[in-house]
Design a protein around this motif. Sequence first.
Motif, short mmCIF file in Angstrom:
data_model
loop_
_atom_site.label_atom_id
_atom_site.label_comp_id
_atom_site.label_asym_id
_atom_site.label_seq_id
_atom_site.Cartn_x
_atom_site.Cartn_y
_atom_site.Cartn_z
N ARG A 265 3.88 10.13 -6.70
CA ARG A 265 4.35 10.87 -7.88
C ARG A 265 3.91 11.01 -9.24
NH1 ARG A 265 8.19 5.92 -6.96
NH2 ARG A 265 9.45 6.20 -5.27
N ALA A 266 2.53 10.14 -9.71
CA ALA A 266 1.40 10.36 -10.53
C ALA A 266 0.97 11.36 -10.59
CB ALA A 266 0.99 10.02 -10.49
N LEU A 267 0.49 12.49 -8.98
CA LEU A 267 0.16 13.62 -8.84
C LEU A 267 1.29 15.11 -9.12
CD1 LEU A 267 -2.41 12.51 -6.16
CD2 LEU A 267 -2.43 13.07 -7.66
N GLU A 268 2.35 14.35 -8.81
CA GLU A 268 3.37 15.39 -9.28
C GLU A 268 3.81 16.08 -10.51
OE1 GLU A 268 6.89 13.89 -6.88
OE2 GLU A 268 5.78 14.46 -4.90
N LEU A 269 3.60 15.17 -11.19
CA LEU A 269 3.70 14.59 -12.32
C LEU A 269 2.69 15.53 -13.30
CD1 LEU A 269 4.87 11.44 -13.60
CD2 LEU A 269 6.59 13.57 -12.96
N ARG B 170 0.69 -1.21 0.20
CA ARG B 170 -0.15 -0.05 -0.26
C ARG B 170 1.04 1.34 -0.20
NH1 ARG B 170 -4.20 -2.06 4.14
NH2 ARG B 170 -5.49 -3.10 3.22
N GLN B 171 1.88 1.14 1.12
CA GLN B 171 2.74 2.18 0.90
C GLN B 171 3.31 2.50 -0.70
OE1 GLN B 171 5.44 2.03 4.44
NE2 GLN B 171 3.70 2.74 5.27
N ASP B 172 4.04 1.20 -1.87
CA ASP B 172 4.10 1.87 -2.32
C ASP B 172 2.91 1.98 -3.62
OD1 ASP B 172 6.53 0.23 -1.53
OD2 ASP B 172 6.34 -1.81 -2.42
N GLN B 173 2.29 1.48 -3.49
CA GLN B 173 1.11 2.32 -4.18
C GLN B 173 0.86 3.41 -4.14
OE1 GLN B 173 -2.43 -0.32 -3.44
NE2 GLN B 173 -1.92 -1.34 -4.86
N LEU B 174 0.78 4.13 -2.79
CA LEU B 174 0.79 5.31 -2.88
C LEU B 174 1.77 6.37 -3.22
CD1 LEU B 174 -0.27 5.30 1.34
CD2 LEU B 174 -1.86 6.30 -0.19
N ARG B 175 3.13 5.76 -2.86
CA ARG B 175 4.02 6.32 -3.60
C ARG B 175 3.88 6.89 -4.68
NH1 ARG B 175 7.29 2.72 -0.80
NH2 ARG B 175 7.86 3.74 1.71
N ASN B 176 3.32 5.51 -5.49
CA ASN B 176 3.50 6.02 -6.85
C ASN B 176 1.88 6.30 -7.04
OD1 ASN B 176 5.29 3.82 -7.75
ND2 ASN B 176 3.49 2.14 -7.26
#
Length: 113
Positions: A109-113, A100-106
């Motif tokens: 990242r997607a939102l920052e782009l 879940r933490q990996d999903q949140l990081r992903n």
Amino acid sequence: SKAEVARQVERFRDSELAAMRLEEALKFRSQMAAERQELDRMHADRLSKLRSREEEMVDKLRRQQRDVESIAYEHRQKIMKEEERMRLLKAELTQQQDARQDQLRNVERALEL
């Protein structure tokens, strides 16, 4: 003579009395021996019964001890199984949390782009 007859009668009485005393003493000894033999037999019987009861109690104690050891072993096995189940559950939950933490990081990242 009368004195001689009286002495012979007295000796006869004395010997009869001695014989009676000896006979009574022999009867008494025989009776005492019989009673002692009976007491010895009763003692042997009681001792045998006590030994038998002691053996039964020792056997019962051994059976109870085996039962307690068996129950303790089963209890230890259940605890070990439960500990293993909890360890696996913890590992699974940790793995899910990491995923879940990996999903949140992903997502971040997607939102920052």
